[in-house]
Design a protein around this motif. Structure first.
Motif, PDB file in Angstrom:
ATOM      1  N   TYR A   1       0.864  -1.178  -0.128  1.00 46.04           N
ATOM      2  CA  TYR A   1      -0.160   0.061   0.013  1.00 46.04           C
ATOM      3  C   TYR A   1       0.939   1.218   0.120  1.00 46.04           C
ATOM      4  N   GLU A   2       1.925   1.382   0.878  1.00 43.05           N
ATOM      5  CA  GLU A   2       2.802   2.454   0.921  1.00 43.05           C
ATOM      6  C   GLU A   2       3.482   2.465  -0.266  1.00 43.05           C
ATOM      7  N   GLU A   3       3.983   1.702  -0.981  1.00 38.42           N
ATOM      8  CA  GLU A   3       4.575   1.719  -2.442  1.00 38.42           C
ATOM      9  C   GLU A   3       3.905   2.276  -3.166  1.00 38.42           C
ATOM     10  N   ALA A   4       2.597   1.553  -3.211  1.00 38.79           N
ATOM     11  CA  ALA A   4       1.690   2.167  -4.503  1.00 38.79           C
ATOM     12  C   ALA A   4       1.300   3.496  -4.102  1.00 38.79           C
ATOM     13  N   ARG A   5       1.196   4.015  -2.823  1.00 38.66           N
ATOM     14  CA  ARG A   5       0.751   5.448  -2.591  1.00 38.66           C
ATOM     15  C   ARG A   5       1.839   6.154  -2.967  1.00 38.66           C
ATOM     16  N   ASP A   6       3.264   6.068  -2.767  1.00 39.24           N
ATOM     17  CA  ASP A   6       4.316   6.660  -3.030  1.00 39.24           C
ATOM     18  C   ASP A   6       4.581   6.863  -4.667  1.00 39.24           C
ATOM     19  N   GLU A   7       4.266   5.640  -5.287  1.00 34.74           N
ATOM     20  CA  GLU A   7       4.449   5.776  -6.583  1.00 34.74           C
ATOM     21  C   GLU A   7       3.348   6.613  -7.310  1.00 34.74           C
ATOM     22  N   LEU A   8       2.040   6.592  -6.653  1.00 33.18           N
ATOM     23  CA  LEU A   8       0.971   7.412  -7.200  1.00 33.18           C
ATOM     24  C   LEU A   8       1.485   8.846  -7.156  1.00 33.18           C
ATOM     25  N   PHE A   9       1.921   9.128  -5.866  1.00 36.05           N
ATOM     26  CA  PHE A   9       2.301  10.640  -5.498  1.00 36.05           C
ATOM     27  C   PHE A   9       3.385  11.285  -6.722  1.00 36.05           C
TER      28      PHE A   9
ATOM     29  N   VAL B   1      -5.061   4.539 -11.870  1.00 40.32           N
ATOM     30  CA  VAL B   1      -5.468   3.480 -10.682  1.00 40.32           C
ATOM     31  C   VAL B   1      -5.756   2.098 -11.408  1.00 40.32           C
ATOM     32  N   ALA B   2      -5.962   2.183 -12.616  1.00 41.56           N
ATOM     33  CA  ALA B   2      -6.186   0.951 -13.463  1.00 41.56           C
ATOM     34  C   ALA B   2      -4.762   0.115 -13.440  1.00 41.56           C
ATOM     35  N   TYR B   3      -3.633   1.022 -13.880  1.00 43.95           N
ATOM     36  CA  TYR B   3      -2.318   0.550 -13.992  1.00 43.95           C
ATOM     37  C   TYR B   3      -1.927  -0.005 -12.440  1.00 43.95           C
ATOM     38  N   LEU B   4      -2.008   0.866 -11.427  1.00 39.66           N
ATOM     39  CA  LEU B   4      -1.583   0.403 -10.047  1.00 39.66           C
ATOM     40  C   LEU B   4      -2.487  -0.941  -9.539  1.00 39.66           C
ATOM     41  N   THR B   5      -3.710  -0.974 -10.122  1.00 37.61           N
ATOM     42  CA  THR B   5      -4.442  -2.225  -9.661  1.00 37.61           C
ATOM     43  C   THR B   5      -3.582  -3.545 -10.247  1.00 37.61           C
ATOM     44  N   ASP B   6      -3.329  -3.279 -11.602  1.00 37.63           N
ATOM     45  CA  ASP B   6      -2.607  -4.449 -12.196  1.00 37.63           C
ATOM     46  C   ASP B   6      -1.113  -4.605 -11.417  1.00 37.63           C
ATOM     47  N   ARG B   7      -0.383  -3.549 -11.273  1.00 32.25           N
ATOM     48  CA  ARG B   7       0.731  -3.682 -10.456  1.00 32.25           C
ATOM     49  C   ARG B   7       0.936  -3.899  -9.179  1.00 32.25           C
ATOM     50  N   TYR B   8      -0.324  -3.890  -8.455  1.00 33.49           N
ATOM     51  CA  TYR B   8      -0.153  -4.294  -7.031  1.00 33.49           C
ATOM     52  C   TYR B   8      -1.705  -5.015  -6.596  1.00 33.49           C
ATOM     53  N   PRO B   9      -1.634  -6.250  -7.339  1.00 31.65           N
ATOM     54  CA  PRO B   9      -2.994  -7.156  -7.135  1.00 31.65           C
ATOM     55  C   PRO B   9      -3.099  -7.434  -5.591  1.00 31.65           C
ATOM     56  N   GLU B  10      -2.371  -7.204  -4.963  1.00 33.19           N
ATOM     57  CA  GLU B  10      -2.656  -7.610  -3.294  1.00 33.19           C
ATOM     58  C   GLU B  10      -3.611  -6.617  -2.717  1.00 33.19           C
ATOM     59  N   LEU B  11      -3.459  -5.515  -3.497  1.00 33.98           N
ATOM     60  CA  LEU B  11      -4.527  -4.536  -2.425  1.00 33.98           C
ATOM     61  C   LEU B  11      -5.857  -4.678  -3.131  1.00 33.98           C
ATOM     62  N   THR B  12      -6.619  -4.206  -1.973  1.00 33.32           N
ATOM     63  CA  THR B  12      -8.136  -4.547  -2.002  1.00 33.32           C
ATOM     64  C   THR B  12      -8.641  -3.365  -2.916  1.00 33.32           C
ATOM     65  N   PRO B  13      -9.904  -3.661  -3.214  1.00 40.08           N
ATOM     66  CA  PRO B  13     -10.678  -2.393  -3.980  1.00 40.08           C
ATOM     67  C   PRO B  13     -10.769  -1.153  -3.164  1.00 40.08           C
ATOM     68  N   ALA B  14     -11.041  -1.434  -1.953  1.00 37.95           N
ATOM     69  CA  ALA B  14     -11.379  -0.413  -0.894  1.00 37.95           C
ATOM     70  C   ALA B  14      -9.902   0.423  -0.634  1.00 37.95           C
ATOM     71  N   GLN B  15      -8.736  -0.453  -0.740  1.00 36.50           N
ATOM     72  CA  GLN B  15      -7.368   0.259  -0.664  1.00 36.50           C
ATOM     73  C   GLN B  15      -7.273   1.408  -1.878  1.00 36.50           C
ATOM     74  N   MET B  16      -7.512   0.560  -3.066  1.00 36.07           N
ATOM     75  CA  MET B  16      -7.240   1.359  -4.383  1.00 36.07           C
ATOM     76  C   MET B  16      -8.104   2.543  -4.367  1.00 36.07           C
ATOM     77  N   GLN B  17      -9.347   2.403  -3.893  1.00 39.86           N
ATOM     78  CA  GLN B  17     -10.091   3.658  -3.837  1.00 39.86           C
ATOM     79  C   GLN B  17      -9.669   4.796  -2.860  1.00 39.86           C
ATOM     80  N   GLU B  18      -9.052   4.372  -1.703  1.00 38.79           N
ATOM     81  CA  GLU B  18      -8.453   5.263  -0.827  1.00 38.79           C
ATOM     82  C   GLU B  18      -7.360   5.823  -1.376  1.00 38.79           C
ATOM     83  N   LEU B  19      -6.435   5.031  -2.269  1.00 42.32           N
ATOM     84  CA  LEU B  19      -5.343   5.643  -2.811  1.00 42.32           C
ATOM     85  C   LEU B  19      -5.639   6.689  -4.036  1.00 42.32           C
TER      86      LEU B  19
END
Length: 94
Positions: free
Chosen positions: A24-32, A56-74
């Motif tokens: 989650y932290e990696e995805a957040r930092d990458e998004l920022f 977000v579609a790209y990050l969903t593919d890159r981080y499949p371990e994150l839940t839809p709720a976590q992706m929405q939060e990101l």
């Protein structure tokens, strides 16, 4: 030579464990980083929405371990991060 003891520095040779970021932290930092590099700050709302949809579609593919709720939060965090700073009014600065 006599061994000299140093007071308060008994950690020589000891390595502290480095905290590994969570996915989650990696995805957040990458998004920022993407937000800062891609010119999405200050873009038109429709362009931002389209950019966040794709990113977000790209990050969903890159981080499949994150839940839809976590992706929405990101996405929410990213959208807030992409907004220009709010100006303080004279009343709110006091």
């Amino acid at each position: 030579m006599a061994n000299k003891k140093t007071h308060g520095n008994n950690n020589r040779g000891r390595r502290d464990a480095v905290a590994t970021p969570t996915p989650y932290e990696e995805a957040r930092d990458e998004l920022f980083q993407h937000v800062m590099q891609c010119g999405v700050i200050g873009a038109e709302p429709d362009d931002q929405r389209e950019w966040f949809d794709a990113t977000v579609a790209y990050l969903t593919d890159r981080y499949p371990e994150l839940t839809p709720a976590q992706m929405q939060e990101l996405r929410t965090l990213g959208e807030r991060f992409a907004q220009p700073p709010k100006r303080q009014t004279a009343g709110s600065a006091a």
